[in-house]
Design an enzyme around this catalytic site. Structure first.
Site, short mmCIF file in Angstrom:
data_model
loop_
_atom_site.label_atom_id
_atom_site.label_comp_id
_atom_site.label_asym_id
_atom_site.label_seq_id
_atom_site.Cartn_x
_atom_site.Cartn_y
_atom_site.Cartn_z
N THR A 49 -5.72 2.85 1.26
CA THR A 49 -7.40 2.69 1.65
C THR A 49 -8.13 1.70 2.04
OG1 THR A 49 -6.83 5.01 1.31
CG2 THR A 49 -9.52 4.56 1.05
N GLY A 101 -4.90 10.70 -4.41
CA GLY A 101 -5.92 11.17 -3.99
C GLY A 101 -6.26 12.16 -4.97
N1 ASP Z 1 -6.70 7.62 -1.10
C1 ASP Z 1 -5.49 7.98 -0.30
C2 ASP Z 1 -5.44 10.18 0.27
O1 ASP Z 1 -5.46 10.09 -0.69
C3 ASP Z 1 -4.93 7.87 0.25
C4 ASP Z 1 -4.61 6.23 -0.38
O2 ASP Z 1 -5.16 4.90 -0.82
O3 ASP Z 1 -3.38 5.52 -1.01
O4 ASP Z 1 -5.97 10.35 0.69
#
Ligand code: ASP
Length: 335
Positions: A195, A249
């Site tokens: 992200t 997440g």
């Molecule tokens: N945090 C994001 C999610 O859980 C994914 C990521 O950052 O890798 O959707």
């Protein structure tokens, strides 16, 4: 803020900085110590190009909010980026569904979750903040709002993403798996899920943040991660600082991670120590799970001091200020 010893330690751990000459390390260290503001930081290596875009606003004395929105729109538009924005991998049913949120120096915030057919969720999130009495719109309602605001409705599934999804379907037993950067052969690793979380401190000393993602590749339909959740994937308190996260997440939501990091900074923790404490909280609650997952936090305080910490090796973040536009810092990690 990194002192010289800390910075050299970090540099030694990071392959990306291994090639720096001693004089360059010393120079980068001095810049870090004098980071101040304006400054913008963001997660992962694609943060470098995003920061450069944000910097165009910051160097003119512009508002941090405008900087972070412009910055994260770069990976959102990147057709080669399969973890953020329009070219993101789809859910397990083949729908590209995106999550994003934004927060300004006044504590205003806006968010969209599981939005489909819209390429720039961060800009929709900003309009939720500015044009509605709400904080969060989800799914079909978020898409409807975006179209009403003039966004183009378009099918986002790229041929590459479709191919990867179909490849995944062959062996996945219909179950999504998060990647872990330091486990090269872990299932799902080729479907990197990073992200972009971005935090900026503008020339007036105000902080804003943005976070945007396509989330976990091949997730269950309707799954929402931490990234659009204020307090989990992003939090800004202009009195203290800002924090953002990347990784699994679900664990960030369970621990209200970014809010926790900001509150720890309020208590006097440095950005890096606050991120470390939040990581330790996740590990303490679920030690067995934590060994197998990645979560990274990134934070900045009002002085422009910044830091990061992750569960696993492999996390990095990008820094951009008046002196240096493309610094990539390997994040420290618990394991
Ligand atoms: N945090 C994001 C999610 O859980 C994914 C990521 O950052 O890798 O959707």
């Amino acid at each position: 803020m990194y002192n010289r010893r800390k910075f050299i330690k970090i540099s030694a751990a990071g392959a990306s900085l291994a090639a720096l000459s001693t004089s360059k390390i010393a120079r980068a260290t001095i810049l870090n110590q004098a980071a101040g503001f304006p400054i913008v930081i963001s997660t992962w290596d694609f943060g470098i190009i995003a920061n450069k875009e944000a910097w165009k606003t910051l160097e003119k004395g512009g508002r941090a909010l405008d900087a972070v929105e412009a910055g994260v729109r770069i990976p959102e538009a990147d057709m080669k980026n399969h973890t953020v924005g329009r070219a993101g991998y789809p859910d397990r049913d083949g729908h590209v569904s995106l999550d994003a949120c934004i927060m300004d120096e006044f504590g205003n915030c806006g968010s969209v979750a599981a939005i489909e057919d819209i390429a720039h969720p961060i800009s929709v999130a900003r309009l939720v903040m500015e044009k509605t009495p709400h904080v969060m719109l989800v799914g079909a309602g978020a898409t409807q709002f975006a179209v009403e605001q003039g966004f183009k409705r378009e099918k986002l599934l790229t041929p590459e993403s479709e191919k990867a999804w179909k490849e995944w379907l062959k062996t996945a037993k219909y179950s999504p798996v998060m990647n872990i950067e330091n486990k090269q052969h872990a299932p799902g690793n080729q479907y990197n899920h990073d992200t972009i979380g971005m935090l900026a401190l503008d020339a007036k000393g105000n902080i804003s943040g943005a976070c945007t993602t396509s989330g976990m590749a091949f997730k269950m339909r309707g799954r929402v991660g931490d990234s659009p959740i204020i307090g989990a994937g992003l939090y800004v308190d202009n009195e203290v600082g800002g924090a953002t996260s990347t990784g699994v997440g679900e664990e960030v939501i369970r621990n209200v991670g970014s809010f926790l990091v900001v509150e720890l900074m309020r208590q006097g923790y440095s950005p890096e120590d606050a991120c470390k404490e939040a990581v330790k909280r996740i590990i303490k609650k679920k030690p067995d799970t934590a060994k197998e997952i990645q979560v990274g936090f990134l934070a900045i305080n009002k002085k422009g001091e910044y830091g990061a910490y992750a569960i696993q090796k492999g996390f990095s973040f990008a820094v951009c200020n008046a002196e240096k536009q493309d610094l990539l810092v390997p994040g420290k990690s618990f394991y």
